[in-house]
Design an enzyme around this catalytic site. Structure first.
Site, PDB file in Angstrom:
ATOM      1  N   GLU A  89     -14.105   4.886 -25.926  1.00  0.00           N
ATOM      2  CA  GLU A  89     -13.271   5.993 -25.479  1.00  0.00           C
ATOM      3  C   GLU A  89     -14.046   7.308 -25.479  1.00  0.00           C
ATOM      4  O   GLU A  89     -14.940   7.527 -26.292  1.00  0.00           O
ATOM      5  CB  GLU A  89     -12.051   6.119 -26.406  1.00  0.00           C
ATOM      6  CG  GLU A  89     -11.175   4.874 -26.332  1.00  0.00           C
ATOM      7  CD  GLU A  89      -9.830   5.039 -27.033  1.00  0.00           C
ATOM      8  OE1 GLU A  89      -8.811   4.702 -26.401  1.00  0.00           O
ATOM      9  OE2 GLU A  89      -9.785   5.495 -28.187  1.00  0.00           O
ATOM     10  N   CYS A 103     -15.790  14.843 -25.903  1.00  0.00           N
ATOM     11  CA  CYS A 103     -16.186  14.117 -27.101  1.00  0.00           C
ATOM     12  C   CYS A 103     -16.648  12.739 -26.656  1.00  0.00           C
ATOM     13  O   CYS A 103     -15.868  11.974 -26.091  1.00  0.00           O
ATOM     14  CB  CYS A 103     -14.977  14.033 -28.026  1.00  0.00           C
ATOM     15  SG  CYS A 103     -15.276  13.145 -29.535  1.00  0.00           S
ATOM     16  N   CYS A 110     -18.296   0.641 -35.024  1.00  0.00           N
ATOM     17  CA  CYS A 110     -19.093   1.455 -35.951  1.00  0.00           C
ATOM     18  C   CYS A 110     -19.400   0.619 -37.189  1.00  0.00           C
ATOM     19  O   CYS A 110     -18.642  -0.283 -37.540  1.00  0.00           O
ATOM     20  CB  CYS A 110     -18.302   2.704 -36.345  1.00  0.00           C
ATOM     21  SG  CYS A 110     -19.273   3.954 -37.219  1.00  0.00           S
ATOM     22  N   CYS A 114     -15.885   4.339 -42.837  1.00  0.00           N
ATOM     23  CA  CYS A 114     -15.254   5.446 -43.565  1.00  0.00           C
ATOM     24  C   CYS A 114     -13.766   5.101 -43.676  1.00  0.00           C
ATOM     25  O   CYS A 114     -13.140   4.692 -42.684  1.00  0.00           O
ATOM     26  CB  CYS A 114     -15.464   6.763 -42.827  1.00  0.00           C
ATOM     27  SG  CYS A 114     -17.211   7.175 -42.660  1.00  0.00           S
ATOM     28  N   CYS A 117     -11.001   6.620 -41.257  1.00  0.00           N
ATOM     29  CA  CYS A 117     -11.310   6.656 -39.819  1.00  0.00           C
ATOM     30  C   CYS A 117     -10.879   5.373 -39.125  1.00  0.00           C
ATOM     31  O   CYS A 117     -11.194   4.267 -39.580  1.00  0.00           O
ATOM     32  CB  CYS A 117     -12.810   6.872 -39.622  1.00  0.00           C
ATOM     33  SG  CYS A 117     -13.306   6.917 -37.894  1.00  0.00           S
ATOM     34  N   CYS A 339      -9.403  13.483 -33.647  1.00  0.00           N
ATOM     35  CA  CYS A 339     -10.542  13.051 -34.471  1.00  0.00           C
ATOM     36  C   CYS A 339     -10.197  11.811 -35.274  1.00  0.00           C
ATOM     37  O   CYS A 339      -9.186  11.776 -35.964  1.00  0.00           O
ATOM     38  CB  CYS A 339     -10.932  14.108 -35.491  1.00  0.00           C
ATOM     39  SG  CYS A 339     -11.275  15.681 -34.799  1.00  0.00           S
TER      40      CYS A 339
HETATM   41  N1  SAH Z   1     -20.153   8.938 -37.160  1.00  0.00           N
HETATM   42  C1  SAH Z   1     -20.285  10.338 -36.859  1.00  0.00           C
HETATM   43  C2  SAH Z   1     -19.578  10.710 -35.578  1.00  0.00           C
HETATM   44  C3  SAH Z   1     -18.058  10.626 -35.647  1.00  0.00           C
HETATM   45  S1  SAH Z   1     -17.445  12.249 -35.630  1.00  0.00           S
HETATM   46  C4  SAH Z   1     -19.788  11.164 -38.025  1.00  0.00           C
HETATM   47  O1  SAH Z   1     -19.296  10.567 -38.987  1.00  0.00           O
HETATM   48  O2  SAH Z   1     -19.950  12.369 -38.026  1.00  0.00           O
HETATM   49  C5  SAH Z   1     -15.765  12.034 -35.934  1.00  0.00           C
HETATM   50  C6  SAH Z   1     -15.298  13.029 -36.944  1.00  0.00           C
HETATM   51  O3  SAH Z   1     -13.900  12.840 -37.205  1.00  0.00           O
HETATM   52  C7  SAH Z   1     -16.011  12.862 -38.260  1.00  0.00           C
HETATM   53  O4  SAH Z   1     -16.184  14.088 -38.896  1.00  0.00           O
HETATM   54  C8  SAH Z   1     -15.008  12.020 -39.011  1.00  0.00           C
HETATM   55  O5  SAH Z   1     -15.243  12.074 -40.385  1.00  0.00           O
HETATM   56  C9  SAH Z   1     -13.701  12.646 -38.581  1.00  0.00           C
HETATM   57  N2  SAH Z   1     -12.554  11.759 -38.783  1.00  0.00           N
HETATM   58  C10 SAH Z   1     -12.560  10.422 -38.843  1.00  0.00           C
HETATM   59  N3  SAH Z   1     -11.320   9.957 -39.017  1.00  0.00           N
HETATM   60  C11 SAH Z   1     -10.503  11.010 -39.074  1.00  0.00           C
HETATM   61  C12 SAH Z   1      -9.085  11.169 -39.201  1.00  0.00           C
HETATM   62  N4  SAH Z   1      -8.299  10.110 -39.306  1.00  0.00           N
HETATM   63  N5  SAH Z   1      -8.588  12.414 -39.199  1.00  0.00           N
HETATM   64  C13 SAH Z   1      -9.392  13.479 -39.041  1.00  0.00           C
HETATM   65  N6  SAH Z   1     -10.726  13.397 -38.900  1.00  0.00           N
HETATM   66  C14 SAH Z   1     -11.275  12.179 -38.918  1.00  0.00           C
END
Ligand code: SAH
Length: 368
Positions: A89, A103, A110, A114, A117, A339
């Site tokens: 996406e 974005c 991945c 995390c 996420c 995000c």
């Molecule tokens: N893998 C890279 C790129 C992904 S960026 C990284 O970790 O930076 C996506 C961003 O959204 C990251 O900062 C991640 O931590 C954040 N994110 C992931 N899940 C989220 C959620 N459920 N709510 C808000 N932010 C989230």
């Protein structure tokens, strides 16, 4: 393809002699990346015979948009299919950066897992190629009608590598993609408006800065190793101290080019005033801004978003210490485009299965 790869491919395919390759590649480049053409026959200053030979050997086709959703607040989410079973996406967010930001995803799935996420619940299928990353920008520009476009009138001005995947686990392709989309005779997106976000792959940070000149964003989310180990398991490999040292050494870091820290606000987990103060201490003397991200829920997610007052109190502490601490307004939540909400149904399948799938597909296309 990068410019260099294009030049080499033209010579290898005997489209032109080596001494003409630079000129020919430049000519094609402007058609492809400035005009956005998807058909060699549109290249009116290329002779007919060459156009035919190009069409025999190469394609300018875009990947297929499987689904396009527009949220109530104008966010556009594209589910793009790069090959059978390979879907990711991208999300266009208007009024972010100078005009609007795309974005982009760097991987399908991945490896980081995390815990907050959504993408982390999808196993890695594969890295996207440089062409597939650049194609996400092309697809969005098709949709916005931006071929060609005057730099001042663009709706797409910024790129953030904050979609699916960990860009620093696919740095060569990410770097080539940045070369393609920032090229001045093509899409000409400024490197200073391209941000690469990482969960903290420490050994790759310097190379990222040196190769791409992109802006850096770090997904921090916690101020001590115990908590960060749980939220961002990659922390077990690269500790916060090491990460901070590598960030301080990031090429080109200055007051004009600050590092962004992303900090997701999880209710009762990482959102206390004490943690805000710890964050400020950690960043002492670093040219930084802190982006507070209200947690975006996804189906069965194990966390809740902090209360608004808690987020504001956290922001106030960070702000008072002299750091910009914008709260990232959730955009596109209604279509799971915010995000950390991105995901696709792609799964890793064996190469043999994938070949069978591709064969079935071409039969179907033939039948149509
Ligand atoms: N893998 C890279 C790129 C992904 S960026 C990284 O970790 O930076 C996506 C961003 O959204 C990251 O900062 C991640 O931590 C954040 N994110 C992931 N899940 C989220 C959620 N459920 N709510 C808000 N932010 C989230």
């Amino acid at each position: 393809m990068t410019r260099t790869a294009l030049r080499e491919a033209l010579v290898a395919a005997e489209i032109c002699a080596p001494d003409k390759a630079r000129m020919r590649a430049g000519q094609l480049w402007r058609w492809i990346h400035h005009q956005g053409v998807t058909d060699f026959d549109a290249m009116t200053n290329v002779d007919k015979d060459t156009r035919a030979r190009l069409a025999e050997r190469f394609t300018l086709a875009r990947p297929e948009i499987v689904e396009r959703q527009v949220s109530a607040d104008g966010v556009r989410k594209y589910l793009i299919r790069f090959a059978p079973g390979i879907e990711a996406e991208s999300v266009y967010i208007p009024d972010v950066g100078r005009a609007g930001a795309l974005c982009v995803s760097s991987q399908v799935g991945c490896t980081l897992n995390c815990t907050f996420c959504h993408t982390g619940t999808q196993a890695l299928v594969r890295n996207l190629t440089a062409g597939e990353i650049a194609a996400q920008v092309q697809v969005c520009r098709d949709d916005l009608g931006e071929w060609p476009s005057d730099k001042d009138e663009r709706k797409l001005s910024n790129i953030v590598f904050m979609g699916m995947g960990e860009p620093l686990y696919n740095l060569d392709n990410v770097s080539d993609a940045i070369d393609i989309i920032s090229d001045n005779e093509g899409m000409a997106l400024s490197r200073r408006r391209i941000t690469v976000s990482t969960a903290g792959v420490v050994p790759e940070l310097t190379r990222l800065g040196e190769k791409t000149g992109a802006m850096l964003a770090i997904s921090l989310h916690a101020t001590n190793d115990d908590l960060r180990d749980k939220l961002v398991p990659l922390n077990r490999k690269y500790r916060i101290d090491e990460l901070m040292a590598a960030i301080r050494a990031y090429p080109g870091l200055s007051n004009a080019r600050r590092v962004t820290f992303e900090y997701v606000m999880l209710k009762g987990v990482n959102d206390s005033p004490a943690e805000a103060r710890a964050l400020v201490r950690m960043l002492a003397g670093m040219p930084a801004k802190i982006n507070l991200i209200p947690f975006n829920p996804w189906p069965n997610s194990p966390y809740e978003c902090s209360d608004w007052a808690t987020i504001e109190a956290f922001a106030a502490i960070v702000n008072k210490a002299g750091y910009a601490s914008p709260i990232r307004t959730p955009r596109g939540r209604d279509i799971l485009a915010a995000c950390g909400q991105l995901r696709s149904e792609s799964k890793k399948v064996r190469a043999s299965e994938r070949r069978a799938l591709a064969a079935a597909e071409s039969v179907q296309l033939g039948a149509d």
